[in-house]
Scaffold this motif. Structure first.
Motif, short mmCIF file in Angstrom:
data_model
loop_
_atom_site.label_atom_id
_atom_site.label_comp_id
_atom_site.label_asym_id
_atom_site.label_seq_id
_atom_site.Cartn_x
_atom_site.Cartn_y
_atom_site.Cartn_z
N THR A 144 0.84 -1.20 0.00
CA THR A 144 0.00 0.00 0.00
C THR A 144 0.87 1.25 0.00
OG1 THR A 144 -1.79 -1.16 1.12
CG2 THR A 144 -1.81 1.22 1.27
N GLN A 185 -7.62 0.05 -0.41
CA GLN A 185 -7.87 -1.23 0.27
C GLN A 185 -9.19 -1.17 1.06
OE1 GLN A 185 -4.33 -2.26 2.39
NE2 GLN A 185 -4.82 -4.42 2.41
N ASP A 265 -5.83 -1.63 -5.01
CA ASP A 265 -5.13 -2.13 -3.83
C ASP A 265 -5.97 -3.21 -3.17
OD1 ASP A 265 -3.65 -2.63 -1.61
OD2 ASP A 265 -3.55 -0.56 -0.91
#
Ligand SMILES: Nc1ncnc2c1ncn2[C@@H]1O[C@H](COP(=O)(O)OP(=O)(O)O)[C@@H](O)[C@H]1O
Ligand SMILES: [Mg+2]
Length: 348
Positions: A144, A185, A265
């Motif tokens: 990330t 994410q 992500d």
């Protein structure tokens, strides 16, 4: 705190009002009996007083709301007035209005504020425009952090990051971010209609674009079953989406701006493997000529990428295409072997 004071205030106020009415009635009644006041005067006084009570309460109420609003407003103002740390500087070239999508890391290291050690260490990596890069690695390996450098959510602390062969700081932030589609994410959806959630960030676009993005993200079948289709409210005042639906909404949102660089992500983690395959197939179609960066735990997501890198403790420890990495017998091969086993077990 506020709730506690209010819970005491209201009963107290009504008690006080009740008592004062009884008191007036009692004292006034005594005077009437003594003949010092007429029943009419007492009644008039009593009625006027009763009429005054509600405006008084309402007045207090309004003051209360005003004060709460002022407190919230000052908190909001504090956020709105915050100067972002990352912004355009003297090296920004405002003649740049677009991107072609080449990304190059030159010996990049990065340390988070207040962190003990570097999250990224000596990353050297070129992603040619129009290709797909996949990033694989355990949780905490720096995936990330790596992609956050590209839309400049974080700024490189050591080394160089180039986009289209110029330092990333040369590109105006607004241009950079409007050309990047980033699916984080953690998805974030608003208590709004699903169409508004998809359109967010791509305002002013054709409503047809919402449908197109939803179709690529494989959300259209779900939407067709919602009570008001694209006008269905999400969140507290509407329906709750499943994890996979949330992720697909987030992907549709990123596609609205027809990005030159698309970053996912771990954005397919809650989507089943069949739907994932459908999405990837469509993405390969629309992202032809654009750059894609896929982060995933799943080998199925990344195996078709032009280049796969494996991150471990902030370093690139393996790089190549699927077959090469499986042959190398490292982290990637291990992940591959485990996931093959899992699939076999599932099919038993
Ligand atoms: N905001 C932050 N502040 C300090 N350390 C961080 C922050 N974000 C991530 N880290 C650390 O950086 C490392 C890489 O994290 P991350 O990039 O989120 O990994 P991944 O996405 O591969 O799970 C981890 O050790 C993590 O604890
Ligand atoms: Mg991560």
């Amino acid at each position: 705190m506020l709730a506690r004071i209010q819970s005491i205030m209201w009963p107290l106020m009504f008690l006080f009002v009740g008592f004062s009415l009884i008191l007036i009635l009692y004292l006034g009644g005594l005077k009437v009996i003594d003949g010092r006041m007429s029943v009419g005067t007492l009644t008039a006084f009593f009625v006027y007083l009763a009429m005054l009570i509600w405006p008084m309460i309402a007045f207090g109420w309004v003051i209360n709301i005003l004060q709460q609003g002022a407190a919230s407003m000052s908190r909001l103002a504090k956020i709105l007035d915050t100067e972002p740390e990352i912004k355009d500087g003297p090296s920004t070239d405002h003649n740049i209005t677009g991107l072609s999508g080449k990304v190059e890391f030159r010996n990049v290291s990065f340390r988070h504020k207040n962190a003990q050690r570097n999250a990224l260490e000596g990353i050297t990596l070129t992603i040619p425009a129009g290709t797909t890069l996949a990033v694989v690695g355990y949780t905490g390996s720096g995936k990330t952090t790596l992609v956050n450098l590209i839309p400049r959510l974080l700024d490189v602390t050591e080394g160089e990051l180039l986009i289209d062969d110029v330092d990333i700081r040369t590109i105006p932030l607004a241009v950079l971010r409007s050309r990047i589609g980033y699916v984080p994410q953690e998805t974030f959806l608003f208590s709004e209609t699903i169409a508004e959630n998809i359109r967010y960030g791509g305002e002013g676009r054709d409503p047809e674009d919402v449908r197109r993005s939803a179709e690529i993200a494989q959300l259209q079948k779900d939407v067709a079953e919602f009570p008001k289709q694209y006008d269905t409210m999400l969140g507290e005042r509407g329906i709750t989406l499943s994890g996979g639906q949330k992720q697909r909404t987030s992907i549709a949102r990123a596609l609205m701006r027809r990005p030159q660089i698309l970053i996912l992500d771990d954005a397919l983690s809650s989507v089943d493997t069949y739907t994932e395959e459908e999405i990837l197939k469509r993405l390969r179609g629309v992202m032809k000529g654009q750059t894609s960066i896929l982060i995933s735990h799943r080998i199925s997501t990344v195996k078709e990428a032009d280049l796969i890198v494996v991150l471990n403790e902030g370093r690139i420890v393996e790089r190549g295409v699927h077959d090469e990495l499986v042959m190398q017998g490292g982290i990637y091969a291990e992940l591959h072997r485990k996931q093959l086993l899992e699939e076999e077990i599932e099919h038993l």
